[in-house]
Design a protein around this motif. Structure first.
Motif, PDB file in Angstrom:
ATOM      1  N   ALA A 135       4.718  -8.014   0.958  1.00 59.31           N
ATOM      2  CA  ALA A 135       5.981  -8.513   0.655  1.00 59.31           C
ATOM      3  C   ALA A 135       6.857  -7.643  -0.293  1.00 59.31           C
ATOM      4  O   ALA A 135       7.786  -8.043  -0.593  1.00 59.31           O
ATOM      5  N   GLY A 136       6.262  -6.398  -0.173  1.00 64.27           N
ATOM      6  CA  GLY A 136       7.359  -5.505  -0.894  1.00 64.27           C
ATOM      7  C   GLY A 136       7.036  -5.100  -2.225  1.00 64.27           C
ATOM      8  O   GLY A 136       7.643  -3.996  -2.932  1.00 64.27           O
ATOM      9  N   ALA A 137       5.858  -5.414  -2.861  1.00 66.41           N
ATOM     10  CA  ALA A 137       5.132  -4.923  -4.055  1.00 66.41           C
ATOM     11  C   ALA A 137       4.951  -3.454  -3.852  1.00 66.41           C
ATOM     12  O   ALA A 137       4.642  -2.791  -2.939  1.00 66.41           O
ATOM     13  N   GLY A 197       0.906  -7.729  -9.162  1.00 64.55           N
ATOM     14  CA  GLY A 197       1.609  -7.077  -8.235  1.00 64.55           C
ATOM     15  C   GLY A 197       3.042  -6.561  -8.980  1.00 64.55           C
ATOM     16  O   GLY A 197       3.537  -7.510  -9.652  1.00 64.55           O
ATOM     17  N   ASP A 198       3.344  -5.335  -8.773  1.00 66.81           N
ATOM     18  CA  ASP A 198       4.461  -4.768  -9.281  1.00 66.81           C
ATOM     19  C   ASP A 198       5.538  -4.858  -8.227  1.00 66.81           C
ATOM     20  O   ASP A 198       5.597  -4.222  -7.359  1.00 66.81           O
ATOM     21  N   VAL A 234       4.283  -9.718 -11.070  1.00 67.83           N
ATOM     22  CA  VAL A 234       3.457 -11.195 -11.188  1.00 67.83           C
ATOM     23  C   VAL A 234       2.252 -11.210 -11.287  1.00 67.83           C
ATOM     24  O   VAL A 234       1.488  -9.980 -10.790  1.00 67.83           O
ATOM     25  N   ILE A 235       1.504 -12.037 -11.784  1.00 69.01           N
ATOM     26  CA  ILE A 235       0.025 -12.230 -11.793  1.00 69.01           C
ATOM     27  C   ILE A 235      -0.248 -13.379 -10.836  1.00 69.01           C
ATOM     28  O   ILE A 235       0.058 -14.409 -10.978  1.00 69.01           O
ATOM     29  N   ALA A 266      -3.653  -9.013  -2.846  1.00 69.70           N
ATOM     30  CA  ALA A 266      -3.032  -7.713  -3.114  1.00 69.70           C
ATOM     31  C   ALA A 266      -2.063  -7.253  -1.798  1.00 69.70           C
ATOM     32  O   ALA A 266      -1.074  -6.664  -1.765  1.00 69.70           O
ATOM     33  N   ALA A 267      -3.007  -7.204  -0.570  1.00 66.83           N
ATOM     34  CA  ALA A 267      -2.354  -6.858   0.710  1.00 66.83           C
ATOM     35  C   ALA A 267      -1.296  -7.791   0.916  1.00 66.83           C
ATOM     36  O   ALA A 267      -0.136  -7.115   1.324  1.00 66.83           O
ATOM     37  N   ALA A 268      -0.990  -9.058   0.900  1.00 65.32           N
ATOM     38  CA  ALA A 268       0.003  -9.885   1.144  1.00 65.32           C
ATOM     39  C   ALA A 268       0.935  -9.405   0.158  1.00 65.32           C
ATOM     40  O   ALA A 268       2.189  -9.354   0.532  1.00 65.32           O
TER      41      ALA A 268
END
Ligand code: MEV
Length: 309
Positions: A295-297, A176-177, A275-276, A289-291
């Motif tokens: 959350a703003g990724a 997640g970026d 994050v990983i 990935a959707a979550a």
């Protein structure tokens, strides 16, 4: 004219970022869904760069491309001294997110230049050439990224040795970026300052991170994702104590927890970046990935590493 081709990919650190700078082991995995390809031809005029960020003579490239220029010069000095090169770069790796973009671009460039000159670089030669560019990008890189962006599987790096690790079953992760540029050089510098002020405290935190990396070697070999995931939450907390997390990274780690990830942590230099998160399988990875996006990724990529043969 021979068109040389070079390839590399993003990397994500599973355990051991920052600690690796002080001699601890680190473990990284290849992110094949984020490839880099470079093409090169050897010429006699001036060197040129063609990329999404810049197109023109290497000599007048903007400051942020100085690692790219360093990679071109290092490659040429080694395989075709006195010559120039036209280099084209295609990269899917976002810049400054702790995913190894600078090392992967350098790896692809030096490989493309060597290929254009009809030279086959040994892994050791390629590593040394990438590190020349990495020093321009980050100051004093451990070498983790230079190895991680060309490795086909999960590796352990403990200066100066690289060891491919056994992976018992497919490893599904989500990157997640945060969308916030990380600053590896500053993050490494701030850990160094903290270590000067509080040596015992920082050494204890580094030892803890080294322990998680050591545990992971066996957890990967046995497919014990539950224990490995537990250590990922703990590693995130430890990195936060070192001062290299950020509110955005903490938010994404919490979102991964909410989505039932087996573990999650910041990855790479931190402060910004990614994050990983560890998933049960590819369907679970999509949910995580959707979550993370919710959350703003800015971006979330599902990727995996095959089990060892
Ligand atoms: C960057 O991907 C990893 C760090 O440990 C720096 C380094 O190893 O040079 C933060």
């Amino acid at each position: 004219v021979r068109i040389g081709v070079g390839r590399a990919h993003g990397k994500a650190i599973l355990f051991g970022e920052h600690a690796v700078v002080y001699g601890a082991p680190a473990i990284s995995l290849p992110v094949h869904v984020l490839p880099v390809i470079a093409n090169a031809t050897i010429t006699t005029g001036e060197s040129t760069i063609s990329s999404e960020l810049y197109r023109g003579p290497a000599a007048t490239a903007p400051e942020r491309l100085s690692p790219v220029v360093a990679a071109i010069d290092a490659g040429l000095d080694f395989v075709a001294p006195g010559s120039s090169a036209h280099v084209t770069i295609y990269s899917d790796i976002p810049y400054e997110r702790g995913l190894g973009s600078s090392a992967a671009v350098a790896a692809a460039i030096v490989s493309a230049i060597a290929d254009a000159a009809g030279v086959r670089l040994s892994p050791a030669e390629r590593f040394l050439l990438i590190q020349i560019a990495e020093r321009v990008a980050h100051g004093r890189p451990s070498g983790m990224d230079a190895h991680g962006v060309v490795a086909d599987t999960v590796i352990k790096f403990q200066r100066p040795d690289v060891t491919p690790l056994i992976v018992a079953r497919p490893l599904h992760v989500v990157i997640g970026d945060s969308g916030v540029p990380g600053a590896t050089r500053q993050a490494v510098g701030s850990v160094r300052e903290l270590r000067e002020k509080f040596p015992a405290k920082v050494e204890a935190l580094v030892a803890r991170l080294a322990g998680y990396a050591a545990d992971a070697e066996m957890q990967l070999a046995t497919g014990d994702w539950a224990s490995m995931g537990e250590n990922m939450w703990l590693a995130h907390a430890t990195l936060a104590q070192l001062g290299v997390s950020s509110p955005e990274l903490d938010t994404m780690v919490n979102a991964a927890h909410g989505a039932g990830a087996l573990g999650a942590k910041m990855t790479g230099g931190g402060i910004g970046g990614c994050v990983i998160a560890l998933a049960e399988n590819s369907a679970h990875a999509k949910d995580i990935a959707a979550a993370l996006s919710a959350a703003g990724a800015a971006n979330a990529w599902s990727t995996w590493v095959e089990a060892s043969k």
